[in-house]
Enzyme design. Structure first.
Site, PDB file in Angstrom:
ATOM      1  N   ASP A  77       0.781  -1.230   0.000  1.00  0.00           N
ATOM      2  CA  ASP A  77       0.000   0.000   0.000  1.00  0.00           C
ATOM      3  C   ASP A  77       0.819   1.291   0.000  1.00  0.00           C
ATOM      4  N   CYS A 108     -16.232  -6.677 -16.525  1.00  0.00           N
ATOM      5  CA  CYS A 108     -17.542  -6.598 -15.844  1.00  0.00           C
ATOM      6  C   CYS A 108     -18.693  -6.789 -16.823  1.00  0.00           C
ATOM      7  N   CYS A 166     -22.524  -5.303 -16.595  1.00  0.00           N
ATOM      8  CA  CYS A 166     -22.940  -5.016 -15.209  1.00  0.00           C
ATOM      9  C   CYS A 166     -22.405  -3.648 -14.788  1.00  0.00           C
ATOM     10  N   CYS A 196     -22.217  -1.313  -9.364  1.00  0.00           N
ATOM     11  CA  CYS A 196     -21.404  -0.492  -8.441  1.00  0.00           C
ATOM     12  C   CYS A 196     -21.606   0.995  -8.710  1.00  0.00           C
ATOM     13  N   CYS A 225     -23.032   3.750  -5.710  1.00  0.00           N
ATOM     14  CA  CYS A 225     -22.184   4.757  -5.045  1.00  0.00           C
ATOM     15  C   CYS A 225     -23.054   5.916  -4.565  1.00  0.00           C
ATOM     16  N   CYS A 283     -15.654  10.378  -3.009  1.00  0.00           N
ATOM     17  CA  CYS A 283     -15.697   9.027  -2.438  1.00  0.00           C
ATOM     18  C   CYS A 283     -15.732   9.105  -0.907  1.00  0.00           C
ATOM     19  N   CYS A 325     -16.491   3.311   3.323  1.00  0.00           N
ATOM     20  CA  CYS A 325     -17.766   2.976   2.671  1.00  0.00           C
ATOM     21  C   CYS A 325     -17.543   1.685   1.889  1.00  0.00           C
ATOM     22  N   CYS A 350     -19.745   0.250  -3.272  1.00  0.00           N
ATOM     23  CA  CYS A 350     -19.375  -0.198  -4.623  1.00  0.00           C
ATOM     24  C   CYS A 350     -18.818  -1.618  -4.588  1.00  0.00           C
ATOM     25  N   CYS A 408     -21.164  -5.532  -5.995  1.00  0.00           N
ATOM     26  CA  CYS A 408     -20.507  -6.335  -7.041  1.00  0.00           C
ATOM     27  C   CYS A 408     -20.951  -7.797  -6.960  1.00  0.00           C
TER      28      CYS A 408
HETATM   29  C1  B12 Z   1      -4.886   6.434  -3.211  1.00  0.00           C
HETATM   30  C2  B12 Z   1      -5.594   5.154  -2.841  1.00  0.00           C
HETATM   31  C3  B12 Z   1      -6.942   5.242  -2.499  1.00  0.00           C
HETATM   32  C4  B12 Z   1      -7.770   6.510  -2.733  1.00  0.00           C
HETATM   33  C5  B12 Z   1      -8.123   6.586  -4.243  1.00  0.00           C
HETATM   34  C6  B12 Z   1      -8.737   5.263  -4.767  1.00  0.00           C
HETATM   35  C7  B12 Z   1      -8.629   5.022  -6.259  1.00  0.00           C
HETATM   36  N1  B12 Z   1      -9.606   4.326  -6.808  1.00  0.00           N
HETATM   37  O1  B12 Z   1      -7.673   5.450  -6.893  1.00  0.00           O
HETATM   38  C8  B12 Z   1      -8.968   6.299  -1.770  1.00  0.00           C
HETATM   39  C9  B12 Z   1      -8.650   6.878  -0.401  1.00  0.00           C
HETATM   40  C10 B12 Z   1     -10.296   6.849  -2.246  1.00  0.00           C
HETATM   41  C11 B12 Z   1      -8.945   4.774  -1.667  1.00  0.00           C
HETATM   42  C12 B12 Z   1     -10.050   4.031  -1.362  1.00  0.00           C
HETATM   43  C13 B12 Z   1     -10.038   2.654  -1.265  1.00  0.00           C
HETATM   44  N2  B12 Z   1      -8.967   1.859  -1.285  1.00  0.00           N
HETATM   45 CO1  B12 Z   1      -7.192   2.461  -1.780  1.00  0.00          CO
HETATM   46  N3  B12 Z   1      -5.442   2.834  -2.392  1.00  0.00           N
HETATM   47  C14 B12 Z   1      -4.902   3.919  -2.827  1.00  0.00           C
HETATM   48  C15 B12 Z   1      -3.442   3.662  -3.262  1.00  0.00           C
HETATM   49  C16 B12 Z   1      -2.498   4.148  -2.144  1.00  0.00           C
HETATM   50  C17 B12 Z   1      -3.046   4.294  -4.605  1.00  0.00           C
HETATM   51  C18 B12 Z   1      -4.093   4.046  -5.707  1.00  0.00           C
HETATM   52  C19 B12 Z   1      -3.856   4.916  -6.906  1.00  0.00           C
HETATM   53  O2  B12 Z   1      -2.744   5.069  -7.357  1.00  0.00           O
HETATM   54  N4  B12 Z   1      -4.928   5.491  -7.445  1.00  0.00           N
HETATM   55  C20 B12 Z   1      -4.898   6.220  -8.675  1.00  0.00           C
HETATM   56  C21 B12 Z   1      -5.624   5.391  -9.749  1.00  0.00           C
HETATM   57  C22 B12 Z   1      -5.609   6.123 -11.095  1.00  0.00           C
HETATM   58  O3  B12 Z   1      -4.855   4.221  -9.841  1.00  0.00           O
HETATM   59  P1  B12 Z   1      -5.463   2.729  -9.608  1.00  0.00           P
HETATM   60  O4  B12 Z   1      -6.790   2.788  -8.973  1.00  0.00           O
HETATM   61  O5  B12 Z   1      -4.416   1.929  -8.933  1.00  0.00           O
HETATM   62  O6  B12 Z   1      -5.691   2.347 -11.104  1.00  0.00           O
HETATM   63  C23 B12 Z   1      -4.704   1.770 -11.946  1.00  0.00           C
HETATM   64  C24 B12 Z   1      -5.177   0.382 -12.428  1.00  0.00           C
HETATM   65  O7  B12 Z   1      -6.503   0.141 -12.025  1.00  0.00           O
HETATM   66  C25 B12 Z   1      -4.988   0.473 -13.937  1.00  0.00           C
HETATM   67  N5  B12 Z   1      -6.189   0.274 -14.717  1.00  0.00           N
HETATM   68  C26 B12 Z   1      -7.240   1.056 -14.774  1.00  0.00           C
HETATM   69  N6  B12 Z   1      -8.117   0.558 -15.652  1.00  0.00           N
HETATM   70  C27 B12 Z   1      -7.600  -0.573 -16.142  1.00  0.00           C
HETATM   71  C28 B12 Z   1      -8.108  -1.476 -17.059  1.00  0.00           C
HETATM   72  C29 B12 Z   1      -7.344  -2.560 -17.387  1.00  0.00           C
HETATM   73  C30 B12 Z   1      -7.870  -3.504 -18.386  1.00  0.00           C
HETATM   74  C31 B12 Z   1      -6.078  -2.756 -16.762  1.00  0.00           C
HETATM   75  C32 B12 Z   1      -5.248  -3.907 -17.102  1.00  0.00           C
HETATM   76  C33 B12 Z   1      -5.610  -1.845 -15.812  1.00  0.00           C
HETATM   77  C34 B12 Z   1      -6.381  -0.747 -15.541  1.00  0.00           C
HETATM   78  O8  B12 Z   1      -4.515   1.771 -14.296  1.00  0.00           O
HETATM   79  C35 B12 Z   1      -4.625   2.647 -13.200  1.00  0.00           C
HETATM   80  C36 B12 Z   1      -3.440   3.583 -13.230  1.00  0.00           C
HETATM   81  O9  B12 Z   1      -2.225   2.908 -12.987  1.00  0.00           O
HETATM   82  C37 B12 Z   1      -3.434   2.089  -3.394  1.00  0.00           C
HETATM   83  C38 B12 Z   1      -2.109   1.398  -3.035  1.00  0.00           C
HETATM   84  C39 B12 Z   1      -1.094   1.515  -4.167  1.00  0.00           C
HETATM   85  N7  B12 Z   1       0.136   1.782  -3.807  1.00  0.00           N
HETATM   86  O10 B12 Z   1      -1.436   1.322  -5.330  1.00  0.00           O
HETATM   87  C40 B12 Z   1      -4.580   1.657  -2.438  1.00  0.00           C
HETATM   88  C41 B12 Z   1      -5.474   0.491  -2.884  1.00  0.00           C
HETATM   89  C42 B12 Z   1      -5.818   0.703  -4.326  1.00  0.00           C
HETATM   90  N8  B12 Z   1      -6.672   0.678  -2.059  1.00  0.00           N
HETATM   91  C43 B12 Z   1      -7.213  -0.401  -1.658  1.00  0.00           C
HETATM   92  C44 B12 Z   1      -8.432  -0.485  -0.916  1.00  0.00           C
HETATM   93  C45 B12 Z   1      -8.721  -1.804  -0.227  1.00  0.00           C
HETATM   94  C46 B12 Z   1      -9.289   0.611  -0.842  1.00  0.00           C
HETATM   95  C47 B12 Z   1     -10.726   0.630  -0.299  1.00  0.00           C
HETATM   96  C48 B12 Z   1     -11.565  -0.613  -0.536  1.00  0.00           C
HETATM   97  C49 B12 Z   1     -10.733   0.879   1.202  1.00  0.00           C
HETATM   98  C50 B12 Z   1      -9.985   2.100   1.621  1.00  0.00           C
HETATM   99  N9  B12 Z   1      -8.675   1.992   1.798  1.00  0.00           N
HETATM  100  O11 B12 Z   1     -10.566   3.150   1.755  1.00  0.00           O
HETATM  101  C51 B12 Z   1     -11.293   1.855  -1.071  1.00  0.00           C
HETATM  102  C52 B12 Z   1     -11.875   1.457  -2.449  1.00  0.00           C
HETATM  103  C53 B12 Z   1     -12.286   2.645  -3.295  1.00  0.00           C
HETATM  104  C54 B12 Z   1     -12.296   2.309  -4.790  1.00  0.00           C
HETATM  105  N10 B12 Z   1     -13.448   1.912  -5.299  1.00  0.00           N
HETATM  106  O12 B12 Z   1     -11.247   2.394  -5.447  1.00  0.00           O
HETATM  107  C55 B12 Z   1      -6.469  -1.627  -2.183  1.00  0.00           C
HETATM  108  C56 B12 Z   1      -7.241  -2.156  -3.387  1.00  0.00           C
HETATM  109  C57 B12 Z   1      -7.296  -3.664  -3.463  1.00  0.00           C
HETATM  110  C58 B12 Z   1      -8.108  -4.084  -4.658  1.00  0.00           C
HETATM  111  N11 B12 Z   1      -8.659  -5.298  -4.559  1.00  0.00           N
HETATM  112  O13 B12 Z   1      -8.220  -3.377  -5.647  1.00  0.00           O
HETATM  113  C59 B12 Z   1      -5.056  -0.997  -2.535  1.00  0.00           C
HETATM  114  C60 B12 Z   1      -4.322  -1.671  -3.689  1.00  0.00           C
HETATM  115  C61 B12 Z   1      -4.210  -1.101  -1.243  1.00  0.00           C
HETATM  116  C62 B12 Z   1      -3.719  -2.517  -0.955  1.00  0.00           C
HETATM  117  N12 B12 Z   1      -2.418  -2.713  -0.915  1.00  0.00           N
HETATM  118  O14 B12 Z   1      -4.474  -3.443  -0.782  1.00  0.00           O
HETATM  119  N13 B12 Z   1      -7.723   4.267  -1.977  1.00  0.00           N
END
Ligand code: B12
Length: 317
Positions: free
Chosen positions: A135, A189, A192, A195, A199, A215, A242, A245, A249
């Site tokens: 994380d 997905c 579907c 989610c 929200c 969020c 929360c 979402c 699922c």
């Molecule tokens: C900042 C952060 C948050 C923020 C922003 C969330 C977000 N959606 O970005 C907030 C505080 C809102 C948050 C909330 C949550 N988070 Co959080 N968060 C992070 C963190 C530190 C960085 C995420 C990030 O860079 N976000 C920016 C977006 C643009 O990046 P991304 O979501 O990772 O998306 C990438 C991929 O999905 C990919 N991608 C997108 N579309 C597609 C499509 C295809 C086909 C492919 C291949 C890839 C791809 O490209 C994106 C850019 O690289 C990570 C840990 C980490 N170091 O990665 C944990 C992490 C994502 N969080 C996690 C969790 C558990 C949560 C929550 C459930 C609980 C919580 N901690 O509040 C919620 C879920 C909300 C949600 N629906 O996303 C887990 C997710 C596990 C999982 N199964 O996905 C992580 C990985 C932490 C961990 N080590 O377990 N989080």
């Protein structure tokens, strides 16, 4: 068994639920672009730390010199079925998101990954370097987990495993050891979009965007100021995070509950007594949540959230 297979076997023995291996190359340019656009558009809100170390976040080898492979793991955190009922209706209580109903997952996963590195060193017999990430390290964890075959990215932006669903924590070992890699799962997905409809604040939009500013996880955990009234209303009785979402699922419905019973689940962290939170001293808060991710928001934010929940509960009754 080759070394990759032995590592996978050992990870499951150590109580992790998913393991896959990818190489240490940068994440796909399309995803780098997605991350960059997301940050530029202001969707990260006050999480300025996400703007830092952009290169490292997208390129594991910048976190460990000569990195060759990334071992990606997942830990199932779907809560037990017999969840404690909401306490006495005369005691106003705030709901806690499922991920925070357990002990803090960061040290829990790190410890298992540390044991896995010890196993790898002894099995391989050579000196290799390892970097453990859970994380907080600047690393695009979801993108790497997709590449290592742990699951696919859903419309709720979660990494979803077709069997274990979306409630999975992620962790990684970046290593200089070259290992055979896995293939991504081809899945999505389909049509579907439950989610998106679930929200409460429309943080997820039908065009695939995610605005953290809306969020409830961000607002109740990360956001430092007063929550804007129209969003505060929508947080209802959620004091920390929360789940909407995630529970909307369909993969979540069919997923098994968490298996590793060493990962401590707290019955008394599903609902929190709001007046108790409002009366906690810093010392009491630190002691009660020492091993919890709830610690992250700090006492003042928890009190802010408790006041919002009380206000919402009073207005709805
Ligand atoms: C900042 C952060 C948050 C923020 C922003 C969330 C977000 N959606 O970005 C907030 C505080 C809102 C948050 C909330 C949550 N988070 Co959080 N968060 C992070 C963190 C530190 C960085 C995420 C990030 O860079 N976000 C920016 C977006 C643009 O990046 P991304 O979501 O990772 O998306 C990438 C991929 O999905 C990919 N991608 C997108 N579309 C597609 C499509 C295809 C086909 C492919 C291949 C890839 C791809 O490209 C994106 C850019 O690289 C990570 C840990 C980490 N170091 O990665 C944990 C992490 C994502 N969080 C996690 C969790 C558990 C949560 C929550 C459930 C609980 C919580 N901690 O509040 C919620 C879920 C909300 C949600 N629906 O996303 C887990 C997710 C596990 C999982 N199964 O996905 C992580 C990985 C932490 C961990 N080590 O377990 N989080």
């Amino acid at each position: 068994m080759n070394l990759s297979q032995e590592i996978k076997h050992q990870a499951i023995e150590l109580g992790l639920d998913l393991i896959g291996i990818t190489d240490a190359s940068p994440i796909d340019t399309r995803q780098v672009e997605l991350l960059s656009q997301w940050l530029k558009s202001g969707c990260a809100g006050q999480m300025s730390y996400l703007q830092q170390n952009f290169e490292k976040r997208t390129h594991p080898a910048l976190l460990l010199e000569n990195a060759q492979s990334v071992i990606c793991v997942g830990l199932n955190y779907k809560p037990p079925k017999q969840k404690p009922k909401k306490p006495d209706p005369d005691i106003p209580s705030g709901k806690v998101a499922s991920y925070a109903q357990y002990e803090d997952y960061h040290p829990f996963i790190k410890e298992r990954l540390r044991k896995l590195t010890e196993f790898i060193s002894s099995a391989d017999g050579r000196q290799h370097k390892f970097k453990i990430c859970v994380d907080s390290v600047p690393l695009a964890e979801r993108s790497l987990a997709v590449r290592a075959g742990l699951g696919f990215i859903g419309k709720n932006h979660m990494l979803i495993n077709p069997v274990l669903g979306p409630q999975i924590f992620l962790g990684e070992i970046i290593t200089t050891l070259k290992l055979s890699t896995d293939n991504p799962i081809i899945h999505n997905c389909s049509n579907c979009d439950k989610c998106i409809g679930a929200c409460p604040t429309h943080a997820l939009t039908p065009d695939g965007q995610f605005d953290a500013n809306r969020c409830i996880n961000y607002l109740t955990i990360e956001y430092k100021d007063q929550i804007p009234p129209e969003l505060a209303k929508k947080t209802a009785d959620r004091i920390f995070g929360c789940n909407e979402c995630i529970i909307a699922c369909p993969y979540q419905n069919n997923a098994p509950v968490y298996k590793n019973k060493q990962f401590k689940f707290y019955n008394n962290r599903t609902w929190l007594d709001l007046s108790r939170i409002l009366n906690l001293t810093q010392q009491e808060f630190d002691a009660e949540f020492a091993d919890s991710t709830i610690r992250r928001s700090g006492l003042e934010r928890m009190k802010r959230n408790a006041r919002i929940c009380l206000d919402n509960i009073n207005k709805s009754s």
